[in-house]
Structure formats: structure tokens, C-alpha cells
Scaffold this active site. Structure first.
Site, PDB file in Angstrom:
ATOM      1  N   GLY A 229      46.490  26.017  31.860  1.00 49.38           N
ATOM      2  CA  GLY A 229      47.534  26.233  32.848  1.00 49.38           C
ATOM      3  C   GLY A 229      48.859  25.641  32.412  1.00 49.38           C
ATOM      4  N   ILE A 230      49.660  25.214  33.386  1.00 45.49           N
ATOM      5  CA  ILE A 230      51.012  24.742  33.121  1.00 45.49           C
ATOM      6  C   ILE A 230      51.163  23.305  33.587  1.00 45.49           C
ATOM      7  CG2 ILE A 230      51.855  25.578  35.340  1.00 45.49           C
ATOM      8  CD1 ILE A 230      53.837  25.548  32.038  1.00 45.49           C
ATOM      9  N   GLY A 231      52.027  22.532  32.910  1.00 52.68           N
ATOM     10  CA  GLY A 231      52.329  21.178  33.336  1.00 52.68           C
ATOM     11  C   GLY A 231      52.160  20.167  32.223  1.00 52.68           C
ATOM     12  N   GLY A 232      52.221  18.888  32.601  1.00 47.22           N
ATOM     13  CA  GLY A 232      52.109  17.827  31.621  1.00 47.22           C
ATOM     14  C   GLY A 232      50.748  17.782  30.964  1.00 47.22           C
ATOM     15  N   GLU A 254      45.745  33.585  31.368  1.00 43.57           N
ATOM     16  CA  GLU A 254      46.567  34.200  32.404  1.00 43.57           C
ATOM     17  C   GLU A 254      48.045  33.961  32.116  1.00 43.57           C
ATOM     18  OE1 GLU A 254      45.463  33.789  36.704  1.00 43.57           O
ATOM     19  OE2 GLU A 254      47.285  32.587  36.774  1.00 43.57           O
ATOM     20  N   GLY A 353      44.182  32.723  39.090  1.00 43.82           N
ATOM     21  CA  GLY A 353      42.966  33.171  38.411  1.00 43.82           C
ATOM     22  C   GLY A 353      41.962  32.065  38.182  1.00 43.82           C
TER      23      GLY A 353
END
Length: 460
Positions: A229-232, A254, A353
Site C-alpha cells: 500500500g501507501i505510506g511510511g 492495486e 482491495g
């Protein structure tokens, strides 16, 4: 007349001003503003100028990547309490701007599985009156590239009664599946102001992120296919893998983010061991990040942007050996129920997702799914609380049910809940909770009849 000359003539006939284009929006219409970094900019500004004359319009978006709120929303807010009567906003995946609009009382979440969204746009009552979205310049074959955000756009286009494209010369050209729309299938063309691609701001990894990432990476093998996914946390995972002994890795995700580029730079990504799908290519449904990411995608045949119903399809995920899914979540209860999208009643993000990849990774030969979270969070009043709780707070949305949960990971370890009893789950989850809260969690588990055999059930 050659085909190219015919396409140019058609382009010229359909080219209109932004003011003319938004006149297609009528009272009560459902208007889709686009997906990802392809949401409209110039057309948004033009529609903002019409807000006062419109009533009951609903503006839809999917994972809208914007550096600032919609201009249409700003105008609605200027109208005060009456603004919601003119235009309302709905989002298929919340971000910071959506949360701000929701807090102001003018944005609602659309609950859905992301892989089903293209079809949902075609159900009676969900249809789209006007679809407007950014595209790249038309090529010699009369095609506009959708850029790195195919996702649900095929469903949007099919559902729309009127299709308006906003041409942005800065849109990266993305290779992939179903990521072109021909001038024949467009009703109006607007040449936009060519804004730069919206960047996605990511927090720097914390020490906790790095500790969580370490527990995840220890469970990975060479030859794995990654979805992160996204982030740190993804940034930490990318950095750790880049400096590890892991090799021959693949991408099927995704969301395509900058963290993957660190793996490319380190020579870790080959995309050749994830047979039988998409040999040699990194598959994704939409991308968001920095110019570095957009420049990497532009005209790069190693990247494959594909519809969300293909990328997130469990049947596709499960045939890829060693599929690794890594996502963040917000809270987990001691039954293993996972909330990744709300803080109590407040919508934070969306289902996306996550569940698709959790299920697909389990079915994959050698696959694993990791749902990650720090063991504590600090409330606005400064109080420190555990993110692993006896039960989820009222209003919390269950994103991944306990029957599907695989690995849960905090800075104190990673535990696999698959096949474990409620007692075992409680013990394992308490074992990776923050030490300051473990005794309290044990007492609550005892009251709930989970920690040990007892007929005392105060919570029933």
C-alpha cells in the site's frame, strides 16, 4: 481523407470551451470527476462557476489524487448551509480532502469492493449522466491515453450518457489493458490548462514503521510477487528489501507507488517469476506519487496499467505463487477482526482491495498477507491507547473479517491467525500488543470467556 485526417477533423468538431462543456450538467445529474490523478482540473473550475444555478447535482470520484480540494467544493462551501442543496460529493475511497468535506457535512462514502466498482456504475440507480476526466493528447490513431489510472474507468465510460475528456499534455502515457478511449467514443473535448500531475504526500517512515517492516521482510522469500500500500510503512519495506538478500521479485499491485522504484534501482524487480500472468511487466491499477514515479511510467512497456476487476481479481491473484500482500490497518480486536477504514463512526479511507488481496494471497501457493499497524495511537486529548482492543469501537467498519485474517503485524512481531482458535488468537494478538496494555487485554479476554474456559460471560 486518411484515417488520421478524419480523426483530426472529428477532434476539431468535438473541441469546445470549458464553459460549453459543463453546460451538459443539469439539475439532479450524477457527474463523475475521474479517478486517481486523472480527476479533472479545468472542468472542475468551470463547473464551480455554475454551482449557484444547479440543484441536486452529485459529484462522484474514485481515489481522487489532488493537492487541493475541488474548486466546485470551495464554491459550495461559500454558499453555507444552502450549498449542499446545490452539489453533494460522494467518494469511492476517502482521502484527506474527502475527510475534510465529510467533516463539513458534504461528502459521503460509497461502500464497495474496489474490484466490483466498474460493474456497480452500471446498475440501475448508479448510472452516470456525465463523465469527465483527464487524458493525454490524442495520437495518430485517434486514441486518448487514460494515463496511469485505469482502475474503474472502463465502467465509468460504459455507464456515462455523456463523456467529456480534458486533455492534459503532462499526463504520462501508460501502457496496459483497456487504457485508451477513441475520439469516436467521446462527446466533447476540452483542452485543459495542463497542470502538473498531482503528487501524493507520504510521511517519512517512523521507527515504528521500520520495526514493523523488519518483521514483514523476515517472512519474505526470493521470487515473491509484491502488493504493498501507501505510506511510511511501504517506504520502510522497500528500503529494507533493497538492502536484503531477496531477489527475483515481481509486482502485481492495486496501487503503484514510489517505494517500488527503490527496488528497481536495487535490481530486485524482474517480473519474470510470477507466471502465468503478465511475464516481464509490473501490473497495477492506478499510480500516485512523485514526478519520479510518473516519469518512470511514461512510455515504459515494463509497466502495465490494467482495470481493477483484473488486477484485484482473486482468481488472478491466487495463480501467482508466493504472492505477498502488505497493507495497513487502523485497529484489530482480539477475535482478529480488522478495521482499516474508519475511526469509530468517522470514515478515514475505504475498503479498497484489501480483502481481495488477503483472500488471493492465502490461496496462492506460498502466499501470505500482512495487515500492519503500530501497537498504539495517541488520541487528540493526548491519551495513549492500544490499537489491539477487546472489541472494536462502536461504528468501526470491519474491512477484513476474522475468518480471512492472515498475519497481523506490529512493531512487537508478526502472528499468523489462520486456523487458530479464538483463545489462540487472543494470546497471539496480546503477545504483539504494547506491553503496557497486555495485562488489561488479558483481563478483558477473561471476562469475554476467550482467555480460558469459563462460564462467566459478562459481555453477553
Amino acid at each position: 481523407m486518411s484515417y488520421y485526417e478524419e480523426y483530426k477533423a472529428m477532434y476539431k468538431r468535438k473541441l469546445v470551451s470549458r464553459e460549453r462543456a459543463v453546460l451538459t450538467v443539469n439539475d439532479g445529474d450524477r457527474v463523475h470527476f475521474g479517478t486517481g490523478a486523472g480527476v479533472v482540473d479545468t472542468l472542475d473550475k468551470a463547473l464551480a462557476e455554475r454551482v449557484d444555478d444547479l440543484f441536486g447535482v452529485k459529484i462522484l470520484s474514485t481515489v481522487a489524487i489532488r493537492n487541493n480540494p475541488f474548486e466546485t467544493y470551495k464554491r459550495v462551501q461559500e454558499l453555507g448551509e444552502e450549498g449542499v442543496k446545490h452539489v453533494r460529493f460522494m467518494s469511492a475511497h476517502f482521502n484527506a480532502n474527502d475527510r475534510k468535506m465529510a467533516d463539513d457535512g458534504n461528502c459521503w462514502y460509497i461502500p464497495m469492493m474496489f474490484c466490483e466498482l466498474p460493474e456497480l456504475w452500471n446498475i440501475d440507480g448508479n448510472n452516470i449522466d456525465v463523465a469527465m476526466f483527464q487524458v493525454g493528447p490524442m495520437d495518430e490513431h485517434g486514441n486518448f491515453n487514460l494515463g496511469p489510472q485505469v482502475a474503474d474507468m472502463l465502467g465509468v465510460i460504459r455507464a456515462a450518457k455523456t463523456v467529456i475528456v480534458e486533455v492534459n499534455e503532462n499526463m504520462p502515457h501508460a501502457y496496459g489493458y483497456n487504457n485508451e478511449i477513441n475520439v469516436r467514443d467521446v462527446d466533447f473535448i476540452v483542452e485543459g490548462e495542463n497542470p502538473p500531475m498531482s503528487h501524493l504526500k507520504v510521511k517519512d517512515p517512523s521507527e515504528v514503521d521500520q520495526a514493523i517492516a523488519n518483521h514483514v521482510v523476515q517472512n519474505l522469500e526470493s521470487g515473491s510477487t509484491l502488493q504493498i500500500g501507501i505510506g511510511g510503512l511501504p517506504s520502510s519495506i522497500g528500503s529494507l528489501i533493497a538492502h536484503s538478500d531477496l531477489k527475483d521479485l515481481n509486482i502485481h499491485t492495486e496501487m503503484f507507488v514510489d517505494a517500488y522504484l527503490d527496488l528497481y534501482d536495487a535490481g530486485k524487480i524482474v517480473n519474470k517469476t510470477k507466471l502465468p500472468l503478465d511475464y516481464g511487466r509490473a501490473v497495477y491499477s492506478f499510480a500516485a506519487g512523485t514526478d519520479r514515479l510518473y516519469n518512470f511510467i511514461n512510455n515504459n512497456p515494463q509497466c502495465c496499467c490494467a482495470p481493477i476487476e483484473w488486477v484485484n481479481n482473486c482468481s488472478n491473484i491466487e495463480v501467482i505463487d508466493k504472492f505477498i500482500s502488505i497493507n495497513s490497518c487502523l485497529t484489530v480486536d482480539i477475535y482478529g477482526q480488522v478495521c482499516a477504514e474508519s475511526a469509530g463512526y468517522r470514515q478515514i479511507s475505504g475498503t479498497g482491495g484489501q480483502l481481495d488481496f488477503v483472500i488471493g494471497a492465502f490461496r496462492s501457493n506460498g502466499g501470505k498477507s500482512f495487515l500492519c499497524l503500530p501497537s498504539t495511537k495517541t488520541l487528540k486529548n493526548g491519551k495513549l491507547v492500544s490499537t489491539i482492543s477487546p472489541i472494536l469501537a462502536p461504528g468501526s467498519i470491519i474491512t477484513t473479517p476474522r475468518s480471512c485474517t492472515g498475519y497481523i503485524t506490529t512493531e512487537f512481531g508478526a502472528v499468523n491467525l489462520k486456523g487458530k482458535s479464538t483463545w489462540q488468537r487472543a494470546e497471539m494478538l496480546i503477545g504483539i500488543a504494547h506491553p503496557d496494555f497486555r495485562e488489561e487485554l488479558i483481563k478483558e479476554a477473561e471476562k469475554m470467556g476467550i482467555w480460558r474456559n469459563t462460564s462467566k460471560r459478562e459481555y453477553i
